[in-house]
Design a protein around this motif. Structure first.
Motif, PDB file in Angstrom:
ATOM      1  N   LEU A 116       0.840  -1.203   0.000  1.00 47.87           N
ATOM      2  CA  LEU A 116       0.000   0.000   0.000  1.00 47.87           C
ATOM      3  C   LEU A 116       0.875   1.252   0.000  1.00 47.87           C
ATOM      4  N   GLU A 117       1.935   1.224   0.760  1.00 46.62           N
ATOM      5  CA  GLU A 117       2.835   2.377   0.817  1.00 46.62           C
ATOM      6  C   GLU A 117       3.398   2.703  -0.566  1.00 46.62           C
ATOM      7  N   ASP A 118       3.795   1.662  -1.308  1.00 46.81           N
ATOM      8  CA  ASP A 118       4.309   1.869  -2.665  1.00 46.81           C
ATOM      9  C   ASP A 118       3.236   2.493  -3.568  1.00 46.81           C
ATOM     10  N   ALA A 119       2.008   2.030  -3.432  1.00 46.56           N
ATOM     11  CA  ALA A 119       0.912   2.530  -4.264  1.00 46.56           C
ATOM     12  C   ALA A 119       0.611   3.998  -3.952  1.00 46.56           C
ATOM     13  N   LEU A 120       0.736   4.377  -2.706  1.00 48.92           N
ATOM     14  CA  LEU A 120       0.420   5.752  -2.324  1.00 48.92           C
ATOM     15  C   LEU A 120       1.525   6.730  -2.711  1.00 48.92           C
ATOM     16  N   THR A 121       2.756   6.244  -2.799  1.00 44.89           N
ATOM     17  CA  THR A 121       3.849   7.137  -3.176  1.00 44.89           C
ATOM     18  C   THR A 121       4.100   7.120  -4.684  1.00 44.89           C
TER      19      THR A 121
END
Length: 122
Positions: A116-121
């Motif tokens: 999720l962190e990768d998707a948000l950044t």
């Protein structure tokens, strides 16, 4: 549902939570996405798009099963999001769900992220 707060719906085998994070609408799905539970995901995706939230991030890290109906819900959202200048980003898929996307070729039409962190950044 107030888009500024976390929303949650549950229909037995599937739980869907929605929140806005920056420019993304984050939809977390947990459990089994199938013919019987698909509308539980379709509704918040459609609502987000209707409200102009065209960058959808679906957190799949707790999604244990996805059949063709669930896949079609995501594909439909992708078409609408793309038409609105956004997209659907799938994050953290478990191997069993990722395999469905791989077999059907759907992995080639979505933006996939490890977390999720990768998707948000991204």
């Amino acid at each position: 549902m107030d888009r500024q707060t976390v929303g949650s719906t549950n229909r037995g085998r599937l739980r869907v939570e929605v929140r806005t994070e920056g420019r993304s609408e984050v939809v977390t799905v947990a459990g089994e996405l199938d013919h019987h539970t698909a509308d539980l995901l379709r509704t918040p995706l459609d609502e987000a798009l209707d409200q102009g939230r065209a960058r959808l991030v679906v957190d799949c890290s707790q999604l244990e099963f996805c059949d063709s109906t669930g896949l079609n819900v995501l594909l439909g959202a992708r078409l609408k999001a793309d038409a609105a200048g956004g997209g659907v980003h799938l994050a953290g898929m478990l191997p069993v769900v990722a395999r469905v996307f791989e077999i059907t070729g759907a992995d080639a039409v979505f933006t996939l992220h490890d977390s999720l962190e990768d998707a948000l950044t991204g």
